[in-house]
Enzyme design. Structure first.
Site, PDB file in Angstrom:
ATOM      1  N   ALA A 117      -2.915   0.390 -16.551  1.00 24.32           N
ATOM      2  CA  ALA A 117      -4.055   0.617 -15.668  1.00 24.32           C
ATOM      3  C   ALA A 117      -4.723   1.924 -16.070  1.00 24.32           C
ATOM      4  O   ALA A 117      -4.185   2.698 -16.869  1.00 24.32           O
ATOM      5  CB  ALA A 117      -3.617   0.672 -14.207  1.00 24.32           C
ATOM      6  N   LYS A 118      -5.883   2.179 -15.528  1.00 23.37           N
ATOM      7  CA  LYS A 118      -6.564   3.455 -15.734  1.00 23.37           C
ATOM      8  C   LYS A 118      -7.600   3.624 -14.647  1.00 23.37           C
ATOM      9  O   LYS A 118      -8.142   2.648 -14.125  1.00 23.37           O
ATOM     10  CB  LYS A 118      -7.244   3.500 -17.108  1.00 23.37           C
ATOM     11  CG  LYS A 118      -7.500   4.905 -17.618  1.00 23.37           C
ATOM     12  CD  LYS A 118      -6.213   5.567 -18.059  1.00 23.37           C
ATOM     13  CE  LYS A 118      -6.471   6.948 -18.659  1.00 23.37           C
ATOM     14  NZ  LYS A 118      -5.216   7.529 -19.186  1.00 23.37           N
ATOM     15  N   GLY A 119      -7.877   4.872 -14.323  1.00 23.95           N
ATOM     16  CA  GLY A 119      -8.921   5.179 -13.360  1.00 23.95           C
ATOM     17  C   GLY A 119      -9.819   6.267 -13.886  1.00 23.95           C
ATOM     18  O   GLY A 119      -9.437   7.023 -14.789  1.00 23.95           O
TER      19      GLY A 119
END
Length: 425
Positions: A117-119
């Site tokens: 994931a990444k934000g």
């Protein structure tokens, strides 16, 4: 078959779009080596969930700004999603998607039970006060609240964020839950359940990967580090401590060079005091581009993606590149470096130390237990060295570059997980 990700936005040539194109090309090459069918390739190329949010920020002077925030969960077949949160003005959905994809392969490669994931929030944190940053962080978390959780998606620090950011996220989530949930983030302060060894874990992993790839004594090995920040500064320190001679470093303010070797601790102190490496008095000024062309044994790109391209790759003289950043080398540059005999330790291996110790922090939180710094470092070293041996062995066996071998292993493990789980309904 070329792999495409459906998009409702126009195709734009941005650094983020270029990073995503690179990630998709790497996936395509791995899928070719693995013989994956078209349906599985498309599934691996497509994020499981992508969220774009508008984040209002109340400024100290009463103004209201609205910035864009993102959270992408690329894949959760092997476990909960895991990935950093970056605050940077150039962040967009394409960049975040690429970073989430690389995190998926990275976790699979080093054998930890996470998906990727990444934000990101498209903002310059240096332009905000501490109170504005706190309000921004808490509002962003409130917007993505349904996606995150210790068994769903666990953020961590990245470019422009730190342990204070993680403390605000942990508190915001915990207030909504009604009780303290330390496992919702990693990279926290020690007083809130952080792990010993987490702060320098990515840099330590870069050092371990570099020394493993050298295959010889580090004494006298010359090193240049592009990106003397959160990862690069400590990587330089750890390499110098091991006996390497760090001769050049750079950051956004400039670059400096000393053929006899830099006192890395002194440069770090200078940066802490002055805000950047530019002007460091005990070295010569150097152009950013010149650093890439130095005649050194090891080059460590440790800033942002897409800095080694087909334009500057032919002029790189380092025989070993160890990628401290995510996606610093474009596919076109990779081909040139391989043809020139340059070994590249890829990002999904070289900078995996951060997610490894994040995993160890999460395990400690979930078990309400803690390990000593020595125990954490032993576990980190074992996982890093084991992954390097596996990648090196496959590369030698099949005549692949280290990047190709790393992606074949990482993508292959995720593909296996998909096939074993099947498709519901």
């Amino acid at each position: 078959m070329s792999i495409m990700v459906p998009s409702t936005t126009p195709a734009l040539t941005t650094p983020g779009r270029q990073a995503l194109d690179s990630a998709l090309q790497q996936l395509h090459h791995a899928a070719e080596h693995l013989g994956l069918d078209d349906g599985l390739r498309t599934m691996l190329a497509t994020p499981r969930r992508s969220l774009t949010v508008s984040v209002p920020v109340r400024r100290e002077d009463g103004r209201m700004d609205v910035v864009q925030g993102f959270r992408v969960q690329h894949n959760v077949s092997r476990g909960p999603a895991k990935g950093g949160l970056r605050f940077h003005p150039a962040t967009d959905i394409h960049e975040v998607t690429a970073l989430a994809m690389w995190m998926t392969w990275k976790c699979a490669l080093v054998g930890i039970p996470y998906g990727g994931a990444k934000g990101g929030v498209a903002v310059d944190p240096a332009a905000l006060t501490t109170r504005e940053l706190e309000r921004l962080t808490r509002r962003y978390v409130n917007e993505i609240l349904p996606l995150i959780g210790p068994e769903k998606d666990i953020p961590a620090p990245d470019v422009g964020t730190d342990e204070q950011t993680m403390a605000w996220i942990m508190d915001t989530y915990s207030v909504n839950a009604g009780y303290s949930v330390p496992g919702v983030v990693t990279g926290k302060p020690m007083t809130l359940g952080g792990s010993l060894g987490r702060k320098g874990a990515t840099s330590r992993g870069v050092q371990i990967a570099a020394l493993a790839a050298l295959g010889r004594s580090p004494e006298g090995v010359t090193v240049a580090v592009q990106g003397f920040g959160k990862v690069g500064a400590l990587a330089a320190q750890y390499l110098a401590d091991a006996g390497c001679r760090v001769v050049a470093v750079s950051d956004v303010t400039g670059a400096v060079h000393a053929a006899s070797g830099l006192d890395v601790a002194a440069v770090r102190a200078w940066v802490e005091e002055s805000g950047g490496v530019a002007g460091y008095p005990h070295a010569d000024a150097l152009g950013h581009d010149e650093l890439f062309e130095l005649d050194v044994d090891v080059l460590v790109p440790a800033a942002l993606e897409g800095v080694i391209t087909e334009e500057n790759a032919p002029r790189i003289r380092a025989r070993l590149i160890v990628e401290g950043a995510n996606g610093p080398t474009t596919p076109a540059a990779d081909e040139i470096l391989a043809a020139n005999g340059t070994t590249v330790v890829p990002d999904i291996l070289a900078n995996a130390g951060g997610v490894i110790v994040s995993y160890l922090e999460w395990v400690q939180n979930m078990q309400a237990y803690s390990w000593s710094s020595d125990e954490v470092e032993v576990k980190l070293r074992d996982l890093m060295e084991g992954a390097f041996r596996e990648v090196k062995s496959l590369a030698t066996e099949r005549g692949l570059t280290l990047r190709e071998a790393a992606h074949v292993i990482g993508v292959g493990r995720v593909a296996d997980a998909h096939q074993m789980r099947g498709l519901y309904p």
